[in-house]
Design a protein around this motif. Structure first.
Motif, PDB file in Angstrom:
ATOM      1  N   TYR A  69       0.849  -1.186   0.000  1.00 24.29           N
ATOM      2  CA  TYR A  69       0.000   0.000   0.000  1.00 24.29           C
ATOM      3  C   TYR A  69       0.887   1.240   0.000  1.00 24.29           C
ATOM      4  O   TYR A  69       2.043   1.207   0.416  1.00 24.29           O
ATOM      5  CB  TYR A  69      -0.899  -0.041   1.235  1.00 24.29           C
ATOM      6  CG  TYR A  69      -1.932   1.056   1.310  1.00 24.29           C
ATOM      7  CD1 TYR A  69      -2.870   1.247   0.303  1.00 24.29           C
ATOM      8  CD2 TYR A  69      -1.979   1.907   2.423  1.00 24.29           C
ATOM      9  CE1 TYR A  69      -3.819   2.235   0.383  1.00 24.29           C
ATOM     10  CE2 TYR A  69      -2.931   2.896   2.525  1.00 24.29           C
ATOM     11  CZ  TYR A  69      -3.855   3.064   1.493  1.00 24.29           C
ATOM     12  OH  TYR A  69      -4.789   4.058   1.590  1.00 24.29           O
ATOM     13  N   LYS A  70       0.340   2.340  -0.454  1.00 23.06           N
ATOM     14  CA  LYS A  70       1.107   3.572  -0.663  1.00 23.06           C
ATOM     15  C   LYS A  70       1.970   3.937   0.557  1.00 23.06           C
ATOM     16  O   LYS A  70       1.498   3.972   1.700  1.00 23.06           O
ATOM     17  CB  LYS A  70       0.151   4.729  -0.961  1.00 23.06           C
ATOM     18  CG  LYS A  70      -0.862   5.006   0.151  1.00 23.06           C
ATOM     19  CD  LYS A  70      -1.708   6.232  -0.139  1.00 23.06           C
ATOM     20  CE  LYS A  70      -2.618   6.559   1.045  1.00 23.06           C
ATOM     21  NZ  LYS A  70      -3.400   7.777   0.840  1.00 23.06           N
ATOM     22  N   TYR A  75       3.617  -5.212   4.138  1.00 23.17           N
ATOM     23  CA  TYR A  75       2.156  -5.295   4.094  1.00 23.17           C
ATOM     24  C   TYR A  75       1.516  -4.762   5.377  1.00 23.17           C
ATOM     25  O   TYR A  75       0.286  -4.713   5.472  1.00 23.17           O
ATOM     26  CB  TYR A  75       1.713  -6.745   3.861  1.00 23.17           C
ATOM     27  CG  TYR A  75       2.103  -7.271   2.505  1.00 23.17           C
ATOM     28  CD1 TYR A  75       1.554  -6.742   1.344  1.00 23.17           C
ATOM     29  CD2 TYR A  75       3.034  -8.302   2.375  1.00 23.17           C
ATOM     30  CE1 TYR A  75       1.905  -7.219   0.087  1.00 23.17           C
ATOM     31  CE2 TYR A  75       3.396  -8.797   1.132  1.00 23.17           C
ATOM     32  CZ  TYR A  75       2.835  -8.244  -0.014  1.00 23.17           C
ATOM     33  OH  TYR A  75       3.190  -8.714  -1.247  1.00 23.17           O
ATOM     34  N   GLN A  77       0.338  -1.994   7.939  1.00 24.33           N
ATOM     35  CA  GLN A  77       0.027  -0.583   8.185  1.00 24.33           C
ATOM     36  C   GLN A  77      -0.037  -0.415   9.701  1.00 24.33           C
ATOM     37  O   GLN A  77      -1.020  -0.764  10.338  1.00 24.33           O
ATOM     38  CB  GLN A  77      -1.307  -0.191   7.543  1.00 24.33           C
ATOM     39  CG  GLN A  77      -1.640   1.287   7.694  1.00 24.33           C
ATOM     40  CD  GLN A  77      -3.016   1.633   7.169  1.00 24.33           C
ATOM     41  OE1 GLN A  77      -3.999   0.956   7.492  1.00 24.33           O
ATOM     42  NE2 GLN A  77      -3.105   2.693   6.365  1.00 24.33           N
ATOM     43  N   ILE A  90      -2.303  -5.001   4.514  1.00 25.54           N
ATOM     44  CA  ILE A  90      -2.851  -4.472   3.264  1.00 25.54           C
ATOM     45  C   ILE A  90      -2.016  -4.934   2.073  1.00 25.54           C
ATOM     46  O   ILE A  90      -0.785  -4.853   2.096  1.00 25.54           O
ATOM     47  CB  ILE A  90      -2.886  -2.926   3.268  1.00 25.54           C
ATOM     48  CG1 ILE A  90      -3.559  -2.388   4.527  1.00 25.54           C
ATOM     49  CG2 ILE A  90      -3.605  -2.412   2.025  1.00 25.54           C
ATOM     50  CD1 ILE A  90      -3.536  -0.876   4.637  1.00 25.54           C
ATOM     51  N   VAL A  92      -2.116  -4.735  -2.451  1.00 24.19           N
ATOM     52  CA  VAL A  92      -2.692  -3.941  -3.538  1.00 24.19           C
ATOM     53  C   VAL A  92      -2.477  -4.631  -4.877  1.00 24.19           C
ATOM     54  O   VAL A  92      -1.394  -5.171  -5.150  1.00 24.19           O
ATOM     55  CB  VAL A  92      -2.063  -2.530  -3.576  1.00 24.19           C
ATOM     56  CG1 VAL A  92      -2.590  -1.725  -4.757  1.00 24.19           C
ATOM     57  CG2 VAL A  92      -2.321  -1.788  -2.264  1.00 24.19           C
ATOM     58  N   ILE A 154      -7.768  -2.984  -3.407  1.00 28.49           N
ATOM     59  CA  ILE A 154      -7.059  -2.970  -2.128  1.00 28.49           C
ATOM     60  C   ILE A 154      -7.657  -4.060  -1.245  1.00 28.49           C
ATOM     61  O   ILE A 154      -8.859  -4.064  -0.979  1.00 28.49           O
ATOM     62  CB  ILE A 154      -7.174  -1.598  -1.445  1.00 28.49           C
ATOM     63  CG1 ILE A 154      -6.559  -0.511  -2.342  1.00 28.49           C
ATOM     64  CG2 ILE A 154      -6.483  -1.612  -0.077  1.00 28.49           C
ATOM     65  CD1 ILE A 154      -6.763   0.905  -1.811  1.00 28.49           C
ATOM     66  N   VAL A 156      -7.594  -5.658   2.432  1.00 28.55           N
ATOM     67  CA  VAL A 156      -7.151  -5.255   3.770  1.00 28.55           C
ATOM     68  C   VAL A 156      -7.784  -6.118   4.849  1.00 28.55           C
ATOM     69  O   VAL A 156      -8.995  -6.369   4.837  1.00 28.55           O
ATOM     70  CB  VAL A 156      -7.429  -3.750   4.017  1.00 28.55           C
ATOM     71  CG1 VAL A 156      -8.878  -3.388   3.736  1.00 28.55           C
ATOM     72  CG2 VAL A 156      -7.044  -3.332   5.419  1.00 28.55           C
TER      73      VAL A 156
END
Length: 310
Positions: A69-70, A75, A77, A90, A92, A154, A156
């Motif tokens: 993810y950005k 992975y 967050q 997360i 993608v 996405i 999650v």
């Protein structure tokens, strides 16, 4: 000539159908059994058990080949919840022609942990919500293999849903809601719905046309999506979809849980042996099929009226 042409075309279509990725019961069983195993110690937030679950999900995302993810270099967050370290997981799958438009598939992977003074001490949370997390992983594998998503997907797995939705809360504050076209939150799909097999319900059905799009995509199949039959339970506001719904995203939860008669809900008895894994596999297949027109950019659900934040 026409006869042979028709036979050739039919064979071609069959070949395409046969080449489509398969969501197999064996994979569903494998993932579900691991997530709900005793070694995960009930997956309670802020414990070693949930960290084990996170590692497992991360390995599955890596095996599938999802991107980070950005801004993340893994992975995970990570954030602080109640002053303690926690993390969502997360992955993608970047869209081909509409990469800045997002479709979210989510579930929470935390549960209630353990209890002392009992022969069975572990809240395995097989239905709540290892079933939803299993679906997210299976769908990630499916759409990666299909390789036809025009929009970015996405995937999650939220933490801390059971203690106040901190994982989805953090996620929703770190994504532009205007970019999120739809959210498929998956919660407790391991038992049959009130309509029996091949069926599930969608919370907040009347708040957008998300549900009618899914129904349209399932026409001609044996599967049916229904509006939430338990409106007094306020389920639309009680799961991880609510955080993005609050800012206008067509964010809904798909479930089969019979809220008036689920004897294993939040009980030590919520184990894999109580699930209908054949039916659960069919539900995941139906979610995949019903979402395809949204993922390929043909359908865009209407935004919902913004809700007050919790």
């Amino acid at each position: 000539m026409k006869k042979y042409l028709l036979v050739f075309l039919a064979c071609g279509f069959l070949g395409q159908a046969q080449n489509k990725p398969v969501i197999s019961k064996a994979e569903v069983v494998r993932i579900e059994t691991e997530l709900a195993s005793d070694k995960m110690q009930g997956r309670k937030v802020f414990t070693a058990g949930i960290d084990s679950a996170s590692v497992f999900i991360e390995k599955e995302f890596a095996k599938i080949g999802l991107d980070y993810y950005k801004g993340l270099n893994s992975y995970r967050q990570e954030f602080k919840g109640k002053g303690k370290a926690a993390n969502n997981v997360i992955g993608v799958l970047k869209g081909k022609s509409k990469p800045e438009e997002f479709v979210v598939f989510s579930a929470h992977y935390d549960h209630l942990g353990t209890i002392s003074g009992s022969n069975d001490t572990i809240y395995n949370g097989a239905n709540d919500d290892a079933s939803g997390t299993t679906a997210v992983i299976a769908l990630a594998q499916y759409f990666k293999e299909l390789n036809q998503n025009e929009r970015t997907i996405i995937f999650v797995a939220f933490t801390a849903e059971e203690v106040g939705g901190y994982g989805s809360g953090y996620f929703s504050k770190n994504i532009n809601p205007e970019q999120v076209v739809a959210m498929f939150n998956i919660e407790m799909i391991g038992t049959e719905s009130k309509w029996n097999k091949n069926s599930a319900y969608i919370t907040g059905f009347e708040k957008s046309d998300f549900g009618t799009i899914l129904q349209k995509n399932l026409k001609g199949t044996d599967f049916n999506f229904y509006p939430d039959p338990y409106p007094t339970e306020q389920l639309f506001y009680r799961s991880d979809n609510a955080r993005l719904a609050a800012v206008g995203v067509p964010a809904h939860t798909i479930s089969t849980s019979k809220m008036d008669s689920e004897p294993n809900y939040h009980q030590l008895s919520d184990e894999v042996s109580t699930l209908d894994l054949d039916n659960m596999t069919e539900i995941i297949k139906a979610i995949a099929l019903s979402s395809e027109s949204i993922i390929n950019g043909k359908d865009t659900p209407k935004r919902i009226e913004k809700l007050p934040r919790n």
